[in-house]
Design a protein around this motif. Sequence first.
Motif, PDB file in Angstrom:
ATOM      1  N   THR A 149      -1.458  -4.010  -2.058  1.00 42.34           N
ATOM      2  CA  THR A 149      -0.054  -3.738  -1.782  1.00 42.34           C
ATOM      3  C   THR A 149       0.365  -4.446  -0.500  1.00 42.34           C
ATOM      4  O   THR A 149      -0.355  -4.401   0.494  1.00 42.34           O
ATOM      5  N   THR A 150       1.516  -5.077  -0.521  1.00 42.33           N
ATOM      6  CA  THR A 150       2.024  -5.774   0.656  1.00 42.33           C
ATOM      7  C   THR A 150       3.451  -5.315   0.960  1.00 42.33           C
ATOM      8  O   THR A 150       4.147  -4.801   0.091  1.00 42.33           O
ATOM      9  N   SER A 151       3.858  -5.520   2.202  1.00 43.14           N
ATOM     10  CA  SER A 151       5.218  -5.224   2.632  1.00 43.14           C
ATOM     11  C   SER A 151       5.579  -6.261   3.685  1.00 43.14           C
ATOM     12  O   SER A 151       4.904  -6.369   4.711  1.00 43.14           O
ATOM     13  N   HIS A 152       6.621  -7.030   3.419  1.00 43.49           N
ATOM     14  CA  HIS A 152       6.996  -8.127   4.314  1.00 43.49           C
ATOM     15  C   HIS A 152       8.269  -7.788   5.091  1.00 43.49           C
ATOM     16  O   HIS A 152       9.246  -7.304   4.517  1.00 43.49           O
ATOM     17  N   ALA A 153       8.251  -8.067   6.381  1.00 45.47           N
ATOM     18  CA  ALA A 153       9.381  -7.744   7.255  1.00 45.47           C
ATOM     19  C   ALA A 153      10.673  -8.405   6.783  1.00 45.47           C
ATOM     20  O   ALA A 153      11.750  -7.800   6.871  1.00 45.47           O
ATOM     21  N   GLU A 192      11.800  -8.835   3.937  1.00 47.88           N
ATOM     22  CA  GLU A 192      12.382  -8.113   2.796  1.00 47.88           C
ATOM     23  C   GLU A 192      12.567  -6.618   3.084  1.00 47.88           C
ATOM     24  O   GLU A 192      12.898  -5.851   2.186  1.00 47.88           O
ATOM     25  N   ALA A 193      12.346  -6.220   4.321  1.00 49.22           N
ATOM     26  CA  ALA A 193      12.339  -4.801   4.672  1.00 49.22           C
ATOM     27  C   ALA A 193      13.701  -4.149   4.507  1.00 49.22           C
ATOM     28  O   ALA A 193      14.730  -4.735   4.846  1.00 49.22           O
ATOM     29  N   GLU A 194      13.673  -2.923   4.016  1.00 51.84           N
ATOM     30  CA  GLU A 194      14.870  -2.081   3.925  1.00 51.84           C
ATOM     31  C   GLU A 194      14.602  -0.794   4.690  1.00 51.84           C
ATOM     32  O   GLU A 194      13.588  -0.137   4.455  1.00 51.84           O
ATOM     33  N   PHE A 195      15.493  -0.455   5.592  1.00 51.74           N
ATOM     34  CA  PHE A 195      15.399   0.809   6.313  1.00 51.74           C
ATOM     35  C   PHE A 195      16.405   1.770   5.698  1.00 51.74           C
ATOM     36  O   PHE A 195      17.537   1.385   5.417  1.00 51.74           O
ATOM     37  N   LYS A 196      15.976   3.025   5.500  1.00 55.40           N
ATOM     38  CA  LYS A 196      16.836   4.046   4.902  1.00 55.40           C
ATOM     39  C   LYS A 196      16.817   5.298   5.763  1.00 55.40           C
ATOM     40  O   LYS A 196      15.847   5.566   6.468  1.00 55.40           O
ATOM     41  N   ARG A 197      17.882   6.065   5.672  1.00 59.58           N
ATOM     42  CA  ARG A 197      17.924   7.353   6.369  1.00 59.58           C
ATOM     43  C   ARG A 197      16.880   8.264   5.745  1.00 59.58           C
ATOM     44  O   ARG A 197      16.564   8.159   4.567  1.00 59.58           O
ATOM     45  N   GLY A 198      16.336   9.181   6.556  1.00 58.19           N
ATOM     46  CA  GLY A 198      15.276  10.044   6.062  1.00 58.19           C
ATOM     47  C   GLY A 198      15.270  11.397   6.740  1.00 58.19           C
ATOM     48  O   GLY A 198      16.322  11.979   6.977  1.00 58.19           O
ATOM     49  N   LEU A 199      14.084  11.857   7.091  1.00 62.59           N
ATOM     50  CA  LEU A 199      13.862  13.197   7.627  1.00 62.59           C
ATOM     51  C   LEU A 199      14.751  13.519   8.826  1.00 62.59           C
ATOM     52  O   LEU A 199      15.340  14.581   8.894  1.00 62.59           O
ATOM     53  N   ARG A 200      14.864  12.626   9.772  1.00 63.80           N
ATOM     54  CA  ARG A 200      15.654  12.851  10.985  1.00 63.80           C
ATOM     55  C   ARG A 200      16.900  11.977  10.970  1.00 63.80           C
ATOM     56  O   ARG A 200      16.823  10.784  10.702  1.00 63.80           O
ATOM     57  N   ALA A 201      18.052  12.564  11.286  1.00 60.01           N
ATOM     58  CA  ALA A 201      19.332  11.850  11.235  1.00 60.01           C
ATOM     59  C   ALA A 201      19.457  10.757  12.289  1.00 60.01           C
ATOM     60  O   ALA A 201      20.283   9.867  12.159  1.00 60.01           O
ATOM     61  N   PHE A 202      18.633  10.802  13.327  1.00 59.59           N
ATOM     62  CA  PHE A 202      18.707   9.808  14.397  1.00 59.59           C
ATOM     63  C   PHE A 202      17.712   8.674  14.203  1.00 59.59           C
ATOM     64  O   PHE A 202      17.598   7.791  15.041  1.00 59.59           O
ATOM     65  N   ARG A 243      11.355   2.692   7.137  1.00 53.54           N
ATOM     66  CA  ARG A 243      10.954   1.606   6.241  1.00 53.54           C
ATOM     67  C   ARG A 243       9.658   2.009   5.553  1.00 53.54           C
ATOM     68  O   ARG A 243       8.601   2.128   6.180  1.00 53.54           O
ATOM     69  N   ASP A 244       9.705   2.238   4.263  1.00 53.57           N
ATOM     70  CA  ASP A 244       8.520   2.579   3.477  1.00 53.57           C
ATOM     71  C   ASP A 244       7.642   1.336   3.348  1.00 53.57           C
ATOM     72  O   ASP A 244       8.118   0.271   2.965  1.00 53.57           O
ATOM     73  N   LEU A 245       6.362   1.473   3.648  1.00 51.00           N
ATOM     74  CA  LEU A 245       5.440   0.345   3.586  1.00 51.00           C
ATOM     75  C   LEU A 245       4.682   0.259   2.257  1.00 51.00           C
ATOM     76  O   LEU A 245       3.799  -0.585   2.105  1.00 51.00           O
ATOM     77  N   GLY A 246       5.008   1.134   1.309  1.00 53.87           N
ATOM     78  CA  GLY A 246       4.404   1.061  -0.021  1.00 53.87           C
ATOM     79  C   GLY A 246       3.073   1.773  -0.169  1.00 53.87           C
ATOM     80  O   GLY A 246       2.454   1.711  -1.232  1.00 53.87           O
ATOM     81  N   ILE A 247       2.615   2.440   0.862  1.00 54.80           N
ATOM     82  CA  ILE A 247       1.301   3.090   0.840  1.00 54.80           C
ATOM     83  C   ILE A 247       1.304   4.343  -0.043  1.00 54.80           C
ATOM     84  O   ILE A 247       0.325   4.625  -0.730  1.00 54.80           O
ATOM     85  N   LYS A 248       2.392   5.088  -0.041  1.00 54.95           N
ATOM     86  CA  LYS A 248       2.484   6.278  -0.881  1.00 54.95           C
ATOM     87  C   LYS A 248       2.257   5.920  -2.347  1.00 54.95           C
ATOM     88  O   LYS A 248       1.440   6.548  -3.032  1.00 54.95           O
ATOM     89  N   GLU A 249       2.963   4.920  -2.811  1.00 58.78           N
ATOM     90  CA  GLU A 249       2.830   4.503  -4.204  1.00 58.78           C
ATOM     91  C   GLU A 249       1.429   3.942  -4.473  1.00 58.78           C
ATOM     92  O   GLU A 249       0.804   4.248  -5.488  1.00 58.78           O
ATOM     93  N   ALA A 250       0.916   3.137  -3.570  1.00 56.97           N
ATOM     94  CA  ALA A 250      -0.396   2.506  -3.757  1.00 56.97           C
ATOM     95  C   ALA A 250      -1.538   3.514  -3.804  1.00 56.97           C
ATOM     96  O   ALA A 250      -2.541   3.283  -4.471  1.00 56.97           O
TER      97      ALA A 250
END
Length: 132
Positions: A5-9, A11-21, A25-32
């Motif tokens: 599994t790879t993740s390249h800067a 192509e990176a997408e940052f999304k809002r998540g647990l903390r509003a501030f 960026r998911d690095l694909g490790i959860k899926e892998a």
Amino acid sequence: MTRTTTSHAAEAEFKRGLRAFFEYRDLGIKEATGGAFGAHVIRGIPGAHATGAWHTHDLPFQMFFVLKGWVRFEYEDIGEKTFHAGDCCYQPRLVKHREIAHSEDVEILEITGPAEFETREVPAPERAAAAE
């Protein structure tokens, strides 16, 4: 069989998540790893600030490594600590902690095991509550 599994800067997408501030960026490790581990880069949202809410995370493994900038946390067991680029922290399961502040340019690598876990807001520890 798991594939490399790879993740390249670029192509990176940052999304809002647990903390509003923060944004993540998911690095694909959860899926892998089928959810056994998670890894993401967290960065501050300019103009957004920590709320200082005490909380816990229920998971066996959580660590972070500051890539850029700085972040200040308070922990029930070791008190207030500021982490700068190159600093690392292992947070034990269910340790009460809170983020106090971070630089506008903060970037943090966080690795967890498992990827999904419960976060719960909690009252301040007695020592911290007495100081406020």
